[in-house]
Design a protein around this motif. Structure first.
Motif, PDB file in Angstrom:
ATOM      1  N   VAL B  37       4.147  -2.690   3.068  1.00 55.20           N
ATOM      2  CA  VAL B  37       3.581  -1.800   4.498  1.00 55.20           C
ATOM      3  C   VAL B  37       2.295  -2.152   4.478  1.00 55.20           C
ATOM      4  O   VAL B  37       1.374  -2.593   3.776  1.00 55.20           O
ATOM      5  CB  VAL B  37       3.968  -0.849   3.904  1.00 55.20           C
ATOM      6  CG1 VAL B  37       3.886   0.015   5.557  1.00 55.20           C
ATOM      7  CG2 VAL B  37       5.429  -0.150   3.886  1.00 55.20           C
ATOM      8  N   GLN B  39      -1.374  -2.483   6.249  1.00 53.65           N
ATOM      9  CA  GLN B  39      -2.384  -1.384   7.327  1.00 53.65           C
ATOM     10  C   GLN B  39      -3.693  -2.650   7.720  1.00 53.65           C
ATOM     11  O   GLN B  39      -4.401  -2.566   7.344  1.00 53.65           O
ATOM     12  CB  GLN B  39      -2.716  -0.071   6.564  1.00 53.65           C
ATOM     13  CG  GLN B  39      -3.652   1.184   7.571  1.00 53.65           C
ATOM     14  CD  GLN B  39      -3.264   2.040   7.388  1.00 53.65           C
ATOM     15  OE1 GLN B  39      -3.507   2.127   5.544  1.00 53.65           O
ATOM     16  NE2 GLN B  39      -3.664   3.089   8.547  1.00 53.65           N
ATOM     17  N   LEU B  45       0.536   1.598   9.859  1.00 50.17           N
ATOM     18  CA  LEU B  45       0.896   1.383   9.386  1.00 50.17           C
ATOM     19  C   LEU B  45       1.834   0.515   9.892  1.00 50.17           C
ATOM     20  O   LEU B  45       2.497   1.096  10.897  1.00 50.17           O
ATOM     21  CB  LEU B  45       1.753   2.662   7.741  1.00 50.17           C
ATOM     22  CG  LEU B  45       1.089   3.325   7.367  1.00 50.17           C
ATOM     23  CD1 LEU B  45       1.710   4.738   6.596  1.00 50.17           C
ATOM     24  CD2 LEU B  45       0.303   3.071   6.374  1.00 50.17           C
ATOM     25  N   TRP B  47       5.810  -1.674   8.659  1.00 46.64           N
ATOM     26  CA  TRP B  47       7.075  -2.526   7.630  1.00 46.64           C
ATOM     27  C   TRP B  47       6.651  -4.260   7.640  1.00 46.64           C
ATOM     28  O   TRP B  47       6.375  -4.266   8.803  1.00 46.64           O
ATOM     29  CB  TRP B  47       7.736  -1.125   7.954  1.00 46.64           C
ATOM     30  CG  TRP B  47       8.775  -1.749   6.638  1.00 46.64           C
ATOM     31  CD1 TRP B  47       8.696  -1.992   5.487  1.00 46.64           C
ATOM     32  CD2 TRP B  47       9.750  -2.918   6.843  1.00 46.64           C
ATOM     33  NE1 TRP B  47       9.895  -2.715   5.096  1.00 46.64           N
ATOM     34  CE2 TRP B  47      10.730  -3.291   6.144  1.00 46.64           C
ATOM     35  CE3 TRP B  47      10.311  -3.639   8.622  1.00 46.64           C
ATOM     36  CZ2 TRP B  47      11.782  -4.182   6.424  1.00 46.64           C
ATOM     37  CZ3 TRP B  47      11.115  -4.762   8.486  1.00 46.64           C
ATOM     38  CH2 TRP B  47      11.804  -4.845   7.467  1.00 46.64           C
ATOM     39  N   TYR B  95      -0.052  -2.623   1.493  1.00 45.57           N
ATOM     40  CA  TYR B  95       1.017  -1.868   0.609  1.00 45.57           C
ATOM     41  C   TYR B  95       1.776  -2.229  -0.758  1.00 45.57           C
ATOM     42  O   TYR B  95       2.853  -2.243   0.860  1.00 45.57           O
ATOM     43  CB  TYR B  95       0.530  -0.592   0.459  1.00 45.57           C
ATOM     44  CG  TYR B  95      -0.555   0.045   1.292  1.00 45.57           C
ATOM     45  CD1 TYR B  95      -0.916   0.454   2.417  1.00 45.57           C
ATOM     46  CD2 TYR B  95      -1.130   1.237   0.305  1.00 45.57           C
ATOM     47  CE1 TYR B  95      -2.354   0.793   2.758  1.00 45.57           C
ATOM     48  CE2 TYR B  95      -2.473   1.629   0.804  1.00 45.57           C
ATOM     49  CZ  TYR B  95      -2.779   1.488   2.047  1.00 45.57           C
ATOM     50  OH  TYR B  95      -4.320   2.291   2.376  1.00 45.57           O
ATOM     51  N   PHE B 108       9.379   5.376   2.083  1.00 44.68           N
ATOM     52  CA  PHE B 108       9.259   4.941   0.319  1.00 44.68           C
ATOM     53  C   PHE B 108       7.976   5.848  -0.261  1.00 44.68           C
ATOM     54  O   PHE B 108       7.363   6.863  -0.097  1.00 44.68           O
ATOM     55  CB  PHE B 108       7.997   3.828   1.240  1.00 44.68           C
ATOM     56  CG  PHE B 108       8.639   3.380   1.957  1.00 44.68           C
ATOM     57  CD1 PHE B 108       7.742   3.479   3.250  1.00 44.68           C
ATOM     58  CD2 PHE B 108       9.688   2.397   2.113  1.00 44.68           C
ATOM     59  CE1 PHE B 108       8.685   2.182   4.315  1.00 44.68           C
ATOM     60  CE2 PHE B 108      10.184   1.954   2.801  1.00 44.68           C
ATOM     61  CZ  PHE B 108       9.373   2.242   4.561  1.00 44.68           C
ATOM     62  N   ASP B 109       8.545   6.015  -1.984  1.00 45.08           N
ATOM     63  CA  ASP B 109       8.337   7.916  -2.204  1.00 45.08           C
ATOM     64  C   ASP B 109       7.258   7.228  -3.332  1.00 45.08           C
ATOM     65  O   ASP B 109       6.598   8.343  -3.967  1.00 45.08           O
ATOM     66  CB  ASP B 109       9.128   8.711  -2.791  1.00 45.08           C
ATOM     67  CG  ASP B 109       9.853   7.496  -4.494  1.00 45.08           C
ATOM     68  OD1 ASP B 109      10.890   8.712  -4.829  1.00 45.08           O
ATOM     69  OD2 ASP B 109       9.512   6.547  -4.396  1.00 45.08           O
ATOM     70  N   TRP B 111       3.712   4.585  -3.299  1.00 41.06           N
ATOM     71  CA  TRP B 111       3.032   3.731  -3.028  1.00 41.06           C
ATOM     72  C   TRP B 111       1.758   3.284  -3.803  1.00 41.06           C
ATOM     73  O   TRP B 111       1.037   4.014  -4.333  1.00 41.06           O
ATOM     74  CB  TRP B 111       2.314   4.334  -1.498  1.00 41.06           C
ATOM     75  CG  TRP B 111       2.524   4.347  -0.328  1.00 41.06           C
ATOM     76  CD1 TRP B 111       3.620   5.774  -0.602  1.00 41.06           C
ATOM     77  CD2 TRP B 111       2.981   3.903   1.078  1.00 41.06           C
ATOM     78  NE1 TRP B 111       4.679   5.843   0.579  1.00 41.06           N
ATOM     79  CE2 TRP B 111       3.797   4.538   1.544  1.00 41.06           C
ATOM     80  CE3 TRP B 111       2.368   2.839   0.920  1.00 41.06           C
ATOM     81  CZ2 TRP B 111       4.827   4.324   2.398  1.00 41.06           C
ATOM     82  CZ3 TRP B 111       3.108   3.064   3.095  1.00 41.06           C
ATOM     83  CH2 TRP B 111       3.496   3.702   3.529  1.00 41.06           C
ATOM     84  N   GLY B 112       1.231   2.274  -3.781  1.00 42.16           N
ATOM     85  CA  GLY B 112       0.347   1.691  -4.542  1.00 42.16           C
ATOM     86  C   GLY B 112      -1.393   1.626  -3.907  1.00 42.16           C
ATOM     87  O   GLY B 112      -1.409   2.184  -2.309  1.00 42.16           O
ATOM     88  N   ARG B 113      -2.544   1.905  -4.171  1.00 40.08           N
ATOM     89  CA  ARG B 113      -3.529   1.158  -3.751  1.00 40.08           C
ATOM     90  C   ARG B 113      -3.649   0.533  -2.666  1.00 40.08           C
ATOM     91  O   ARG B 113      -4.848   0.381  -1.867  1.00 40.08           O
ATOM     92  CB  ARG B 113      -4.545   1.361  -4.683  1.00 40.08           C
ATOM     93  CG  ARG B 113      -4.452   2.464  -5.769  1.00 40.08           C
ATOM     94  CD  ARG B 113      -5.849   2.876  -6.623  1.00 40.08           C
ATOM     95  NE  ARG B 113      -6.069   4.088  -7.586  1.00 40.08           N
ATOM     96  CZ  ARG B 113      -6.462   4.871  -7.720  1.00 40.08           C
ATOM     97  NH1 ARG B 113      -7.863   3.854  -7.441  1.00 40.08           N
ATOM     98  NH2 ARG B 113      -6.676   5.671  -8.277  1.00 40.08           N
TER      99      ARG B 113
END
Lengths: 111, 121
Positions: B37, B39, B45, B47, B95, B108-109, B111-113
């Protein structure tokens, strides 16, 4: 222009309740129970707060709740706290060729 | 510790390529669908792509179809995004996001940074 429509901003005082709407079509929000909501604080990664319209992940406060009516989904936050101030995004599966769509985001201000 | 860590971002000229990686830990990576995803700066956001737990199914947003390729190496607990023919509008924080186990339920439960990709001449 985002596929799902959210208000640009909402505000509320501590202790109050607010609701953020997310309007789509019968091809996304109205057609499937795959609506989710994400909270994003400035400079941070999004965090899942609601999935499949109204389910809360483990660890998310029960002050967060979700619902859907027709082509519009809603996120309600009750008992507002200062820490709830963030951007909120809705998302839905869609039958279009792009399988997932997001709303444009709503900035929540806690007065 | 359950986490996702992206890497590989940077500044790249239009038309060039870049490969992003996402290392997963703390969960059974091989059992979960994974997503990218993005941004754009100051924006919402979007996808980008999805891959099933067994790599059999891959899906892409219309905006990247034919230019980006998602893949995974379950032996290395790593997700990839190969980005070719990059455009200025691909500039974004990318992300990596964890999907659901086995079947896709489209949320999506974890997420990375994120890793920042800047496409500029």
């Amino acid at each position: 222009q985002s596929a799902l429509t959210q208000p640009a901003s909402v505000s509320g005082s501590p202790g109050q309740s607010i609701t953020i709407s997310c309007t789509g079509t019968s091809s996304d929000v109205g057609g499937y129970n795959y609506v989710s909501w994400y909270q994003q604080h400035p400079g941070k990664a999004p965090k899942l707060v609601i999935y499949e319209v109204s389910n809360r992940p483990s660890g998310v406060s029960n002050r967060f709740s979700g619902s859907k009516s027709g082509n519009t989904a809603s996120l309600t936050i009750s008992g507002l706290k200062a820490e709830d101030e963030a951007d909120y995004y809705c998302s839905s599966y869609t039958s279009s060729s792009t399988l997932v769509v997001f709303g444009g985001g709503t900035k929540l201000t806690v007065l | 510790q359950v986490q996702l860590v992206e890497s590989g971002g940077g500044v790249v000229q239009p038309g060039r390529s870049l490969r992003l990686s996402c290392g997963a830990s703390g969960f059974t990576f091989s059992s979960y669908g994974m997503h990218w995803v993005r941004q754009a700066p100051g924006k919402g956001l979007e996808w980008v792509a999805d891959i099933s737990y067994d790599e059999r199914d891959k899906y892409y947003a219309d905006s990247v179809k034919g230019r980006f390729t998602i893949s995974r190496d379950n032996s290395k607990n790593t997700l990839y995004l190969q980005m070719n023919s990059l455009r200025a509008e691909d500039t974004a924080l990318y992300y990596c996001a964890k999907g659901t186990q086995y079947a896709d339920y489209w949320y999506f439960d974890l997420w990375g940074r994120g890793t920042l990709v800047t496409v500029s001449s």
